[in-house]
Write an enzyme that holds these catalytic residues in place. Structure first.
Site, PDB file in Angstrom:
ATOM      1  N   HIS A  10      -0.880  -0.783   1.849  1.00 49.84           N
ATOM      2  CA  HIS A  10      -1.628  -2.020   1.193  1.00 49.84           C
ATOM      3  C   HIS A  10      -1.221  -2.430   2.393  1.00 49.84           C
ATOM      4  O   HIS A  10       0.096  -2.435   3.187  1.00 49.84           O
ATOM      5  CB  HIS A  10      -1.168  -2.923  -0.257  1.00 49.84           C
ATOM      6  N   ASN A  11      -1.531  -3.799   3.371  1.00 51.05           N
ATOM      7  CA  ASN A  11      -0.968  -4.761   4.052  1.00 51.05           C
ATOM      8  C   ASN A  11      -0.987  -4.393   5.187  1.00 51.05           C
ATOM      9  O   ASN A  11       0.098  -4.967   6.103  1.00 51.05           O
ATOM     10  CB  ASN A  11       0.340  -5.635   3.882  1.00 51.05           C
TER      11      ASN A  11
END
Length: 340
Positions: free
Chosen positions: A237-238
């Site tokens: 994620h991210n």
């Protein structure tokens, strides 16, 4: 469909030597090419054997001047030949249209010449561009958007709100937009952190088979233009991956790391979270990266270190048993001297 060498030269910004009207129907390997096919002779080894191929034409470097054969001379023969092969490669494309065995939600919109295969499931308010190809078993969640000329191979899942640009290829069995691995410790338990972000994949990205690219906690996980990933890659994620970066098989990138442009991450490298990998960096195979890497740096080993230092360290490893024996002998002699 046959193409003239003049047409091919225009495609690859090349120059024809010989018969520009000569037509070929496909591309083939050097040893197997026939009189209606074009082949690649991009290196000195092949150029020396140019009379040994039966090809009707050859792609060669611009400094090759032999005029006995029909040639397309270009600056980068390998890249030009790849583009020529793309022109002739129709693949096993399924027919244009929507298979009656597909399931499509409300608010669906698509461009021209879309192909949707059997067993495809499409959620609500999904948008597809022109000439998108969805192979059997593809799942698209609600509010997914895919640009023009996308190819999504069988049994791939693109989950809610993810956005793909133009000419994106995703190979079989990949999952785009699964929840990130985020949990908040609470005593002996873990509380799941919701992931309300999305995945954005820009133009001309190709994702290998069996990839997992997690949605962001907030905002986006971002795969920028021209990135290529091999099979079995995990991007958490991210993460942001910069333009034209290459990620080889079994690489794992932990959350919130930023990978720069034109980076190479070799097979089985592991990248810790919240790091910055600079533009044009190279990470060696099976490297374990626990701190940020400067632009242009080449890093190997676990923990990651400058490549030349790693080579020196590895050269010592084989001699460690002998060094241990010598040290033990020196310790005994020193003990005798101390007793004196």
């Amino acid at each position: 469909m046959k193409r003239s060498l003049e047409q091919i030269a225009r495609l690859v910004s090349g120059r024809v030597v010989g018969d520009a009207a000569k037509k070929v129907s496909g591309a083939a390997p050097f040893e197997q090419a026939g009189p209606e096919e074009i082949t690649l002779a991009g290196s000195a080894g092949f150029l020396k054997r140019i009379d040994q191929t039966g090809a009707g034409a050859l792609v060669v470097p611009t400094d090759f001047t032999d005029s006995r054969r029909n040639l397309v001379a270009v600056e980068n023969p390998a890249a030009a030949f790849a583009r020529i092969r793309q022109m002739f490669d129709t693949g096993c494309r399924q027919p244009v249209g929507i298979d009656p065995r597909a399931v499509i939600g409300g608010g669906f919109a698509c461009g021209e010449d879309v192909s949707i295969g059997p067993g495809v499931v499409i959620g609500d308010h999904v948008t597809l561009g022109d000439r998108v190809l969805l192979y059997p078993g593809v799942f698209l969640g609600n509010h997914v958007r895919i640009g023009n000329d996308g190819i999504i191979h069988a049994n791939t899942s693109i989950l809610r709100e993810c956005v793909l640009g133009n000419r994106v290829i995703i190979h079989a069995g990949s999952v785009i937009g699964s929840d990130g691995f985020g949990f908040a410790p609470d005593g002996e338990m873990y509380v799941k952190i919701p992931h309300s972000g999305m995945v954005q994949i820009d133009d001309d990205v190709e994702i290998g088979a069996g990839n997992a690219i997690d949605r962001a906690t907030f905002g986006r996980t971002w795969i920028r233009q021209g990135v290529k990933t091999d099979n079995l890659v995990h991007i958490a994620h991210n993460v942001t991956v910069g333009e034209n970066t290459i990620i080889v098989a079994q690489v794992g990138i932990a959350g919130s790391t930023t990978v720069g442009r034109h980076v190479i991450l070799a097979g089985q490298a592991g990248i810790s979270g919240h790091l910055d990998i600079g533009d044009n960096a190279v990470v060696g195979p099976q490297a374990g990266i626990v701190k940020s890497i400067k632009p242009g740096e080449t890093v190997s080993g676990t923990p990651g270190m400058p490549h030349k230092l790693w080579l020196r360290a590895q050269s010592i490893v084989a001699g460690l048993p002998g060094m241990r024996k010598k040290i033990a002998e020196l310790e005994k002699r020193l003990a005798v001297l101390e007793k004196g």
